[in-house]
Design an enzyme around this catalytic site. Sequence first.
Site, PDB file in Angstrom:
ATOM      1  N   CYS A  77      43.311  28.408  40.437  1.00  0.00           N
ATOM      2  CA  CYS A  77      43.255  29.501  41.408  1.00  0.00           C
ATOM      3  C   CYS A  77      42.079  29.301  42.361  1.00  0.00           C
ATOM      4  O   CYS A  77      41.004  28.896  41.943  1.00  0.00           O
ATOM      5  CB  CYS A  77      43.045  30.829  40.680  1.00  0.00           C
ATOM      6  SG  CYS A  77      44.475  31.861  40.636  1.00  0.00           S
ATOM      7  N   HIS A  78      42.302  29.629  43.610  1.00  0.00           N
ATOM      8  CA  HIS A  78      41.204  29.586  44.574  1.00  0.00           C
ATOM      9  C   HIS A  78      40.250  30.752  44.315  1.00  0.00           C
ATOM     10  O   HIS A  78      40.710  31.866  44.052  1.00  0.00           O
ATOM     11  CB  HIS A  78      41.743  29.700  46.007  1.00  0.00           C
ATOM     12  CG  HIS A  78      42.526  28.507  46.427  1.00  0.00           C
ATOM     13  ND1 HIS A  78      43.856  28.362  46.155  1.00  0.00           N
ATOM     14  CD2 HIS A  78      42.147  27.390  47.089  1.00  0.00           C
ATOM     15  CE1 HIS A  78      44.282  27.211  46.636  1.00  0.00           C
ATOM     16  NE2 HIS A  78      43.269  26.597  47.203  1.00  0.00           N
ATOM     17  N   MET A 113      47.603  36.711  41.693  1.00  0.00           N
ATOM     18  CA  MET A 113      46.914  36.441  40.430  1.00  0.00           C
ATOM     19  C   MET A 113      45.771  37.432  40.208  1.00  0.00           C
ATOM     20  O   MET A 113      45.533  37.876  39.086  1.00  0.00           O
ATOM     21  CB  MET A 113      46.405  34.996  40.373  1.00  0.00           C
ATOM     22  CG  MET A 113      47.516  33.967  40.326  1.00  0.00           C
ATOM     23  SD  MET A 113      48.773  34.263  39.053  1.00  0.00           S
ATOM     24  CE  MET A 113      47.804  34.204  37.567  1.00  0.00           C
ATOM     25  N   GLU A 114      45.081  37.806  41.266  1.00  0.00           N
ATOM     26  CA  GLU A 114      43.991  38.776  41.134  1.00  0.00           C
ATOM     27  C   GLU A 114      44.527  40.127  40.669  1.00  0.00           C
ATOM     28  O   GLU A 114      43.949  40.764  39.781  1.00  0.00           O
ATOM     29  CB  GLU A 114      43.240  38.912  42.469  1.00  0.00           C
ATOM     30  CG  GLU A 114      42.351  37.737  42.794  1.00  0.00           C
ATOM     31  CD  GLU A 114      43.077  36.436  43.160  1.00  0.00           C
ATOM     32  OE1 GLU A 114      42.431  35.387  43.161  1.00  0.00           O
ATOM     33  OE2 GLU A 114      44.297  36.475  43.448  1.00  0.00           O
ATOM     34  N   ASP A 128      41.111  47.510  23.428  1.00  0.00           N
ATOM     35  CA  ASP A 128      39.823  47.306  22.760  1.00  0.00           C
ATOM     36  C   ASP A 128      39.129  48.624  22.452  1.00  0.00           C
ATOM     37  O   ASP A 128      38.574  48.804  21.361  1.00  0.00           O
ATOM     38  CB  ASP A 128      38.913  46.433  23.629  1.00  0.00           C
ATOM     39  CG  ASP A 128      37.565  46.203  22.987  1.00  0.00           C
ATOM     40  OD1 ASP A 128      37.532  45.722  21.832  1.00  0.00           O
ATOM     41  OD2 ASP A 128      36.541  46.519  23.613  1.00  0.00           O
TER      42      ASP A 128
END
Length: 157
Positions: A77-78, A113-114, A128
């Site tokens: 990924c960039h 992707m972000e 969590d």
Amino acid sequence: MDLTHIDSEGNPAMVDVGAKQVTARRAVAQSIVLLPDEVLTLLSGDELQSKKGPVFQTAIIAGIMAAKKTGELIPLCHPLGLDNCSVTISFNPEREVVVQCTAALTARTGVEMEALVGASIAALTIYDMCKALSHNIVIKETRLVEKTGGKHDFKRA
């Protein structure tokens, strides 16, 4: 259709975006989290309180932080400087938690992707923070909802 992260010799490669046009790009991704009743009993208004603190507020911050680090987490990924990123958390009619991450920038490459990383990490943060109450928490799905900018726009029906 060729894989974009494989060079002509079959080796992993970062996509060269140098010749691409700079455009406004935006992506929305979501993760669905199923919480069991013993966790949902802690719901107060629009927030879950746990011994670790406010669950949804913490997940929002974690999702934004993760989206900003996507280039460090996904090997090819960039690294991108986001213009904007937001995470929202709500409930759908089935009482499932809907985590939605929106990422935007003006650049030569997209932000799918972000958005996906932001939604995923926010969902994992919910897990969590609630796992002491139950391990019967399920992160059901993570998917791209829509994207604009670049060659092709996409909107999930």
